[in-house]
Design an enzyme around this catalytic site. Sequence first.
Site, mmCIF file in Angstrom:
data_model
loop_
_atom_site.group_PDB
_atom_site.id
_atom_site.type_symbol
_atom_site.label_atom_id
_atom_site.label_comp_id
_atom_site.label_asym_id
_atom_site.label_seq_id
_atom_site.Cartn_x
_atom_site.Cartn_y
_atom_site.Cartn_z
ATOM 1 N N ASP A 85 -3.296 -5.167 -1.316
ATOM 2 C CA ASP A 85 -2.384 -4.178 -1.906
ATOM 3 C C ASP A 85 -2.566 -2.875 -1.122
ATOM 4 O OD1 ASP A 85 -1.050 -3.621 -5.035
ATOM 5 O OD2 ASP A 85 -1.492 -1.926 -3.694
ATOM 6 N N LEU A 86 -1.408 -2.423 -0.535
ATOM 7 C CA LEU A 86 -1.491 -1.231 0.323
ATOM 8 C C LEU A 86 -1.911 -0.029 -0.517
ATOM 9 C CD1 LEU A 86 1.719 -1.761 2.509
ATOM 10 C CD2 LEU A 86 -0.623 -2.451 3.016
ATOM 11 N N ASP A 134 4.285 -3.901 -2.266
ATOM 12 C CA ASP A 134 3.361 -3.683 -1.144
ATOM 13 C C ASP A 134 2.156 -4.617 -1.264
ATOM 14 O OD1 ASP A 134 2.216 -2.563 -3.367
ATOM 15 O OD2 ASP A 134 1.542 -0.718 -2.380
HETATM 16 N N1 LIG Z 1 10.381 0.781 1.201
HETATM 17 C C1 LIG Z 1 10.125 -0.122 0.264
HETATM 18 N N2 LIG Z 1 9.387 0.224 -0.766
HETATM 19 C C2 LIG Z 1 9.058 -0.667 -1.720
HETATM 20 C C3 LIG Z 1 9.527 -1.995 -1.625
HETATM 21 N N3 LIG Z 1 9.067 -2.685 -2.729
HETATM 22 C C4 LIG Z 1 8.332 -1.828 -3.483
HETATM 23 N N4 LIG Z 1 8.287 -0.577 -2.877
HETATM 24 C C5 LIG Z 1 7.646 0.595 -3.324
HETATM 25 O O1 LIG Z 1 6.238 0.396 -3.140
HETATM 26 C C6 LIG Z 1 5.581 1.182 -4.094
HETATM 27 C C7 LIG Z 1 4.479 0.367 -4.695
HETATM 28 O O2 LIG Z 1 3.875 1.083 -5.743
HETATM 29 P P1 LIG Z 1 2.381 1.371 -5.799
HETATM 30 O O3 LIG Z 1 1.546 0.206 -5.425
HETATM 31 O O4 LIG Z 1 2.095 1.986 -7.138
HETATM 32 O O5 LIG Z 1 2.195 2.503 -4.734
HETATM 33 P P2 LIG Z 1 0.864 2.939 -3.991
HETATM 34 O O6 LIG Z 1 1.215 4.303 -3.562
HETATM 35 O O7 LIG Z 1 0.501 1.977 -2.951
HETATM 36 O O8 LIG Z 1 -0.220 2.947 -5.114
HETATM 37 P P3 LIG Z 1 -1.680 2.349 -5.053
HETATM 38 O O9 LIG Z 1 -1.588 0.943 -4.873
HETATM 39 O O10 LIG Z 1 -2.289 2.707 -6.337
HETATM 40 O O11 LIG Z 1 -2.304 2.994 -3.873
HETATM 41 C C8 LIG Z 1 6.635 1.683 -5.088
HETATM 42 O O12 LIG Z 1 6.898 3.055 -4.835
HETATM 43 C C9 LIG Z 1 7.852 0.853 -4.805
HETATM 44 O O13 LIG Z 1 9.046 1.583 -5.007
HETATM 45 C C10 LIG Z 1 10.320 -2.354 -0.517
HETATM 46 O O14 LIG Z 1 10.774 -3.467 -0.378
HETATM 47 N N5 LIG Z 1 10.576 -1.353 0.396
#
Ligand SMILES: Nc1nc2c(ncn2[C@@H]2O[C@H](COP(=O)(O)OP(=O)(O)OP(=O)(O)O)[C@@H](O)[C@H]2O)c(=O)[nH]1
Length: 510
Positions: free
Chosen positions: A382-383, A425
């Site tokens: 998980d990014l 992510d």
């Molecule tokens: N550009 C893009 N963004 C996406 C896609 N799918 C999900 N996201 C975004 O990825 C983010 C994932 O949320 P989080 O895991 O809470 O974000 P994070 O900043 O990595 O949070 P932590 O895991 O807690 O570090 C959200 O803002 C979604 O809108 C996609 O296909 N493309």
Amino acid sequence: MTRLLLMGLVMAIVGTAASYFQLSRFLRADLTASAQTQQAALASYVASDVDQYLSERLSFLQRLADSLPAELLTRPGPLHAWLLERSRLSPAFPLGLTVADTSGQRVGGEGALAADSAEFRGALAGRATFGKPMAIGLRTGLSVAVPVHNSAKQVIAVLVGTADLSSASLLDHLQRGNGEQAGDILLVSPHDRLIVASTDATLSLQPMPHDRAMDGFPGSGIFRNAQGIDEIASIASVPSTGWYVVARLPAEQALMPVTHMQSFILQRRAPAMVGVLVAIGFVVAWLLRPLLRAAEQAEKMAQGEADLAPLPVVRNDEIGHLTRAFNRLLSRLADNQAALQRLASHDHLTGLPNRQLLTDRLRQALAQAERHAMPVSVLYLDLDGFKQINDTLGHEAGDQALREIAYRLRGLVRPTDTVARIGGDEFVLLAVGFDAPVHCAAFRLAEQCIAAIAQPLSLGAADTAIGVSIGIAITHGRATPDQLLAAADKAMYVAKQNGRGRHAMAPLLG
Ligand SMILES: Nc1nc2c(ncn2[C@@H]2O[C@H](COP(=O)(O)OP(=O)(O)OP(=O)(O)O)[C@@H](O)[C@H]2O)c(=O)[nH]1
């Protein structure tokens, strides 16, 4: 095919019926015309023959009357002998030669004589006159009366001769004229409403029946006789007596060739038609067999009973052309199906397997691992802070970052391993067959992932760095896909809680 055969059958029947009716009509008209011509020739031939027969007798009788010595009229004996002698010399009047005085008394000779008859009165008036045909025994007699003149041209007696109309000579004329054909020839006296003679002996001296031919319609035509039978008849007159000759032939008889031709068509054409139809059936079946097989095969494919496979092209004809076109359609269908399947099982942004395909592969890997006692490792990624890329650089840049990370992860694993994207992510690496100790190999892969993802990403103007937290779960096959993923996910949360940018190991599953 049934429709083709039916069409062939209908065409054959219509063709046969058309030729049947057209030929019949043509032949009927042709035969009627030629029969009419034939009958007309026959009637006029017989009429002129009869006329000649009667004229000869009339002029013979007149010559006899003119040569009769007047003094014999008062001497019955010599007169009788004179008449007998003339009868012997000529057979013209076999039924009698008689001389009567002007009062109608027989003076000499023998044979029919009636003082009140039309012929006697005609002769008294100075005219040679024919009488009414009559039966004399089994014969048909015709009296002819001529006047006997004295030197002052006065009628002093009447000479009556009785001809035999049933004599061989007259019948010969009629029968010879009639030839081979059926039908008959009648000699009719309209004045007496009597059939004088006929080739059909039973009709002789019978009353004249009422029909158009008998009523003296001149020329030829088709007439319905008194018995209601159609006849082709021709009428020709006998001028000396006012009689006429009717040559008639039953239409059915004249048109016999039409009946023969019709039965020929029915008897010969019907089996030929059946033969042609059977042949057409075989040819059509041979032509359509590949088409029927192709249709059968296509139906099986449509029902899912057979795989989508190209149909064999048997012949290079229209059906072969159709089969090739069908195969091209099939190939496009297979391509579309593959594309659909790929869409259903892959992530459209990165092209990586999605959660569904990952689950299938996990199931297969776990089954194999259990059989061969091999470890299966799952890394749940998980990014860290990915949201910020979206927020600062835009969604498009976020997409680009996801594609780049997917590419880097693919480069880290073997072709037999799986890299899947299962959420926004979130990525999962499925690795099989790590060398022992497995957890060391899994750690190494996790660190390689962390290092690869940490490499700067070229997104827009500036380079950007991103991190990743990884949960690791390992099993030897005795866990379900969901259990394994849940364990790795949980471990990933531990890594997040421990400060991100690191990995954590889940307790070993069975
Ligand atoms: N550009 C893009 N963004 C996406 C896609 N799918 C999900 N996201 C975004 O990825 C983010 C994932 O949320 P989080 O895991 O809470 O974000 P994070 O900043 O990595 O949070 P932590 O895991 O807690 O570090 C959200 O803002 C979604 O809108 C996609 O296909 N493309």
